[in-house]
Motif scaffolding. Structure first.
Motif, PDB file in Angstrom:
ATOM      1  N   ASN A  47       2.663  21.086   3.373  1.00 41.36           N
ATOM      2  CA  ASN A  47       1.927  22.336   3.408  1.00 41.36           C
ATOM      3  C   ASN A  47       0.957  22.302   2.238  1.00 41.36           C
ATOM      4  OD1 ASN A  47       3.272  23.232   1.044  1.00 41.36           O
ATOM      5  ND2 ASN A  47       4.954  24.062   2.263  1.00 41.36           N
ATOM      6  N   GLY A  48       0.453  23.420   1.820  1.00 37.43           N
ATOM      7  CA  GLY A  48      -0.535  23.444   0.757  1.00 37.43           C
ATOM      8  C   GLY A  48      -0.073  22.799  -0.532  1.00 37.43           C
TER       9      GLY A  48
ATOM     10  N   ASP B  12      12.489  10.194  -6.868  1.00 30.91           N
ATOM     11  CA  ASP B  12      11.162  10.727  -7.169  1.00 30.91           C
ATOM     12  C   ASP B  12      10.150   9.619  -7.464  1.00 30.91           C
ATOM     13  OD1 ASP B  12      12.134   9.959  -9.633  1.00 30.91           O
ATOM     14  OD2 ASP B  12      11.852  11.909 -10.584  1.00 30.91           O
ATOM     15  N   GLY B  13      10.632   8.376  -7.527  1.00 27.93           N
ATOM     16  CA  GLY B  13       9.739   7.228  -7.666  1.00 27.93           C
ATOM     17  C   GLY B  13       9.500   6.518  -6.338  1.00 27.93           C
TER      18      GLY B  13
ATOM     19  N   ARG C 293       5.619  17.799  -4.645  1.00 31.11           N
ATOM     20  CA  ARG C 293       5.579  19.254  -4.549  1.00 31.11           C
ATOM     21  C   ARG C 293       4.849  19.767  -5.776  1.00 31.11           C
ATOM     22  NH1 ARG C 293      11.015  21.284  -3.857  1.00 31.11           N
ATOM     23  NH2 ARG C 293      10.696  20.776  -1.683  1.00 31.11           N
ATOM     24  N   ASP C 294       3.828  20.552  -5.551  1.00 34.34           N
ATOM     25  CA  ASP C 294       3.013  21.098  -6.637  1.00 34.34           C
ATOM     26  C   ASP C 294       2.500  19.993  -7.554  1.00 34.34           C
ATOM     27  OD1 ASP C 294       3.354  23.727  -5.714  1.00 34.34           O
ATOM     28  OD2 ASP C 294       5.268  23.906  -6.776  1.00 34.34           O
ATOM     29  N   GLY C 295       2.121  18.855  -6.968  1.00 39.19           N
ATOM     30  CA  GLY C 295       1.560  17.757  -7.730  1.00 39.19           C
ATOM     31  C   GLY C 295       2.568  16.892  -8.465  1.00 39.19           C
TER      32      GLY C 295
END
Length: 141
Positions: free
Chosen positions: A28-29, A67-68, A104-106
């Motif tokens: 999403n955004g 996360d990597g 998420r959120d960069g």
């Protein structure tokens, strides 16, 4: 001489963009799902290649990614091929594959995805060996 035969795989994604279905990260955004960058080759023993040559087998996995983008040990077979050796070869290849993490959120985040695969088993016997197996002399070049 023991010959290793490789199976070619075809990845069939449910989404046209080639991204797997996501279990955690929805695009999403502010979020971007993880993506498969490179699928490692799947290697089968000769007897598996011979038994399943020409067949397309479906294997669906639930994979946890760090996360990597590294594949975590936690991996579940949602739909197996019906042959444990094939399923284990697919799992081994996925563990050696390259993924981009979800964001998420960069920020990169750990996630899980559902990865549907169709594995086409090809009997990759060199022409010389195939000719010998058919009772014909092998040609030398």
């Amino acid at each position: 001489m023991k010959m290793i035969r490789f199976c070619t795989i075809m990845l069939v994604w449910f989404l046209m963009l080639g991204t797997p279905l996501t279990g955690v990260a929805k695009e999403n955004g502010n979020s971007i799902p993880p993506k498969l960058v490179t699928m490692a080759p799947i290697t089968f023993a000769a007897e598996i290649n011979e038994k399943y040559a020409g067949q397309v087998l479906r294997v669906t996995l639930r994979i946890s990614l760090s996360d990597g983008g590294a594949v975590q040990e936690e991996m579940k077979i949602i739909e197996g091929s019906g042959e444990d050796l094939i399923d284990q070869a697919v799992i081994s290849a996925v563990k050696n594959s390259t993924f981009l993490p979800a964001y998420r959120d960069g920020k990169a985040i750990s996630s899980s995805i559902i990865l549907p695969l169709q594995v086409e088993v090809k009997n990759d016997v060199p022409q010389e060996e195939a000719a010998v197996n058919e009772g014909q002399p092998a040609t030398q070049q």
